[in-house]
Design a protein around this motif. Structure first.
Motif, PDB file in Angstrom:
ATOM      1  N   UNK A   1       5.213  26.360 -54.841  1.00  0.00           N
ATOM      2  CA  UNK A   1       6.222  25.389 -54.439  1.00  0.00           C
ATOM      3  C   UNK A   1       6.221  24.274 -55.472  1.00  0.00           C
ATOM      4  N   UNK A   2       7.251  23.416 -55.420  1.00  0.00           N
ATOM      5  CA  UNK A   2       7.336  22.320 -56.384  1.00  0.00           C
ATOM      6  C   UNK A   2       7.802  21.047 -55.704  1.00  0.00           C
ATOM      7  N   UNK A   3       7.101  19.969 -55.958  1.00  0.00           N
ATOM      8  CA  UNK A   3       7.486  18.637 -55.501  1.00  0.00           C
ATOM      9  C   UNK A   3       7.877  17.827 -56.729  1.00  0.00           C
ATOM     10  N   UNK A   4       9.110  17.349 -56.740  1.00  0.00           N
ATOM     11  CA  UNK A   4       9.613  16.547 -57.858  1.00  0.00           C
ATOM     12  C   UNK A   4       9.882  15.133 -57.369  1.00  0.00           C
ATOM     13  N   UNK A   5       9.324  14.151 -58.056  1.00  0.00           N
ATOM     14  CA  UNK A   5       9.426  12.761 -57.627  1.00  0.00           C
ATOM     15  C   UNK A   5      10.204  11.923 -58.645  1.00  0.00           C
ATOM     16  N   UNK A   6      11.462  11.643 -58.336  1.00  0.00           N
ATOM     17  CA  UNK A   6      12.306  10.739 -59.114  1.00  0.00           C
ATOM     18  C   UNK A   6      12.458  11.155 -60.579  1.00  0.00           C
ATOM     19  N   UNK A   7      12.414  12.452 -60.851  1.00  0.00           N
ATOM     20  CA  UNK A   7      12.588  12.926 -62.237  1.00  0.00           C
ATOM     21  C   UNK A   7      14.052  13.196 -62.563  1.00  0.00           C
ATOM     22  N   UNK A   8      14.836  13.548 -61.550  1.00  0.00           N
ATOM     23  CA  UNK A   8      16.259  13.773 -61.775  1.00  0.00           C
ATOM     24  C   UNK A   8      17.062  12.520 -61.468  1.00  0.00           C
ATOM     25  N   UNK A   9      16.648  11.791 -60.446  1.00  0.00           N
ATOM     26  CA  UNK A   9      17.350  10.571 -60.060  1.00  0.00           C
ATOM     27  C   UNK A   9      16.350   9.622 -59.408  1.00  0.00           C
ATOM     28  N   UNK A  10      16.380   8.362 -59.784  1.00  0.00           N
ATOM     29  CA  UNK A  10      15.476   7.380 -59.201  1.00  0.00           C
ATOM     30  C   UNK A  10      15.767   7.230 -57.711  1.00  0.00           C
ATOM     31  N   UNK A  11      14.692   7.127 -56.934  1.00  0.00           N
ATOM     32  CA  UNK A  11      14.830   6.957 -55.497  1.00  0.00           C
ATOM     33  C   UNK A  11      14.945   8.243 -54.720  1.00  0.00           C
ATOM     34  N   UNK A  12      14.839   9.385 -55.410  1.00  0.00           N
ATOM     35  CA  UNK A  12      15.032  10.683 -54.755  1.00  0.00           C
ATOM     36  C   UNK A  12      13.805  11.571 -54.957  1.00  0.00           C
ATOM     37  N   UNK A  13      13.327  12.176 -53.875  1.00  0.00           N
ATOM     38  CA  UNK A  13      12.263  13.169 -53.910  1.00  0.00           C
ATOM     39  C   UNK A  13      12.841  14.521 -53.520  1.00  0.00           C
ATOM     40  N   UNK A  14      12.293  15.591 -54.075  1.00  0.00           N
ATOM     41  CA  UNK A  14      12.779  16.925 -53.739  1.00  0.00           C
ATOM     42  C   UNK A  14      11.606  17.900 -53.681  1.00  0.00           C
ATOM     43  N   UNK A  15      11.688  18.810 -52.739  1.00  0.00           N
ATOM     44  CA  UNK A  15      10.648  19.823 -52.541  1.00  0.00           C
ATOM     45  C   UNK A  15      11.324  21.179 -52.475  1.00  0.00           C
ATOM     46  N   UNK A  16      10.795  22.166 -53.203  1.00  0.00           N
ATOM     47  CA  UNK A  16      11.437  23.483 -53.250  1.00  0.00           C
ATOM     48  C   UNK A  16      10.420  24.603 -53.142  1.00  0.00           C
ATOM     49  N   UNK A  17      10.862  25.713 -52.555  1.00  0.00           N
ATOM     50  CA  UNK A  17      10.063  26.939 -52.475  1.00  0.00           C
ATOM     51  C   UNK A  17      10.947  28.097 -52.929  1.00  0.00           C
ATOM     52  N   UNK A  18      10.350  29.189 -53.395  1.00  0.00           N
ATOM     53  CA  UNK A  18      11.151  30.349 -53.797  1.00  0.00           C
ATOM     54  C   UNK A  18      11.667  31.129 -52.595  1.00  0.00           C
ATOM     55  N   UNK A  19      12.868  31.679 -52.741  1.00  0.00           N
ATOM     56  CA  UNK A  19      13.419  32.616 -51.772  1.00  0.00           C
ATOM     57  C   UNK A  19      13.300  34.007 -52.378  1.00  0.00           C
ATOM     58  N   UNK A  20      12.500  34.858 -51.760  1.00  0.00           N
ATOM     59  CA  UNK A  20      12.252  36.203 -52.289  1.00  0.00           C
ATOM     60  C   UNK A  20      12.841  37.257 -51.362  1.00  0.00           C
ATOM     61  N   UNK A  21      13.236  38.382 -51.963  1.00  0.00           N
ATOM     62  CA  UNK A  21      13.707  39.506 -51.160  1.00  0.00           C
ATOM     63  C   UNK A  21      12.530  40.403 -50.784  1.00  0.00           C
ATOM     64  N   UNK A  22      12.806  41.508 -50.155  1.00  0.00           N
ATOM     65  CA  UNK A  22      11.737  42.388 -49.687  1.00  0.00           C
ATOM     66  C   UNK A  22      10.985  43.059 -50.830  1.00  0.00           C
ATOM     67  N   UNK A  23      11.584  43.075 -52.019  1.00  0.00           N
ATOM     68  CA  UNK A  23      10.920  43.633 -53.195  1.00  0.00           C
ATOM     69  C   UNK A  23      10.051  42.597 -53.907  1.00  0.00           C
ATOM     70  N   UNK A  24      10.021  41.379 -53.378  1.00  0.00           N
ATOM     71  CA  UNK A  24       9.207  40.329 -53.975  1.00  0.00           C
ATOM     72  C   UNK A  24       9.871  39.611 -55.118  1.00  0.00           C
ATOM     73  N   UNK A  25      11.140  39.880 -55.356  1.00  0.00           N
ATOM     74  CA  UNK A  25      11.865  39.219 -56.444  1.00  0.00           C
ATOM     75  C   UNK A  25      12.408  37.877 -55.965  1.00  0.00           C
ATOM     76  N   UNK A  26      12.258  36.845 -56.777  1.00  0.00           N
ATOM     77  CA  UNK A  26      12.814  35.537 -56.449  1.00  0.00           C
ATOM     78  C   UNK A  26      14.297  35.542 -56.764  1.00  0.00           C
ATOM     79  N   UNK A  27      15.128  35.388 -55.731  1.00  0.00           N
ATOM     80  CA  UNK A  27      16.580  35.451 -55.911  1.00  0.00           C
ATOM     81  C   UNK A  27      17.220  34.069 -55.873  1.00  0.00           C
TER      82      UNK A  27
END
Length: 251
Positions: A190-216
């Motif tokens: 997973x990734x936590x990004x703190x004010x790197x794209x825009x000041x005052x904004x935090x973002x958290x992301x995880x991969x969405x994978x299919x049944x074959x394990x590929x990140x889509x």
């Protein structure tokens, strides 16, 4: 995808390059600017601009050209027909209603993280967080998750010689440091990004994978920097991970 030279329509490629020359930095282009951006001659750029205007994809005052509403047909057709946005939309809306935060599904296209679905019920916090928005992959949580999903050789090729623009004082622009960050994302998943794209904004992301394990795609939540970063990992991360597990069988 590679094709045989005989199957390659150079004129179409040049026309698409001219169309893609319009962005948030340059909303209006003349033939000279379009030629520079598309990498073609001024004469060719002028013909493509006039043709696109004739077809209704551009508007013009006779000297400068800008995108016309007709170009939305492309994005509208994609959103109506593509499976990914339709599958994830109910989950995004549920998460937004549950938390009051803004959620999105994002794919990687070149050097951009492109939003293909977003929650409709939550407030919009970050600038440009709309459907179809192209955000710099290096400075966003989703972009980093999608880059981390690449094989190391593919990621190295993506990063080689690439400039990482500074968007805020906190943006990581050093290639060696960025490589370390991507490796950390691979390890944590997973990734936590703190004010790197825009000041005052935090973002958290995880991969969405299919049944074959590929990140889509990547699934993320965007919130204000007033929220303690620790709460994103303790409160919102479990929700994202559970949503990703539920969606896996549908992707």
């Amino acid at each position: 995808m590679s094709i045989a030279k005989a199957d390659y329509i150079e004129g179409m490629a040049k026309g698409m390059a001219v169309l893609e020359s319009f962005d948030t930095e340059r909303q209006r282009l003349n033939a000279t600017l379009a030629a520079q951006r598309a990498g073609i001659t001024r004469a060719a750029a002028r013909r493509h601009l006039l043709t696109l205007a004739h077809l209704g994809y551009l508007e013009t005052d006779g000297s400068y050209f800008w995108l016309a509403p007709k170009v939305l047909r492309f994005s509208g057709s994609y959103l109506a027909s593509a499976r990914l946005p339709r599958v994830v939309q109910p989950t995004l809306d549920r998460l937004a209603a549950q938390t009051g935060e803004s959620f999105s599904a994002v794919v990687l296209e070149g050097d951009a993280a492109v939003i293909v679905a977003r929650s409709g019920a939550a407030r919009m916090l970050a600038y440009g967080m709309h459907l179809g928005a192209r955000l710099p992959a290096h400075a966003t949580s989703t972009g980093r998750v999608l880059l981390a999903a690449k094989a190391r050789s593919e990621f190295n090729a993506w990063l080689k010689g690439r400039e990482l623009p500074r968007l805020t004082a906190r943006t990581t622009v050093d290639a060696a440091r960025f490589r370390e960050l991507i490796e950390a994302v691979r390890q944590r998943d997973y990734c936590l990004s703190s004010e790197e794209h825009e000041l005052g904004v935090l973002a958290l992301a995880v991969p969405l994978r299919n049944m074959q394990g590929q990140t889509v795609a990547a699934l993320n939540v965007v919130t204000t920097a007033q929220r303690p970063p620790r709460s994103l990992e303790t409160v919102l991360l479990p929700l994202l991970l559970e949503a990703a597990r539920e969606l896996r069988a549908l992707l």
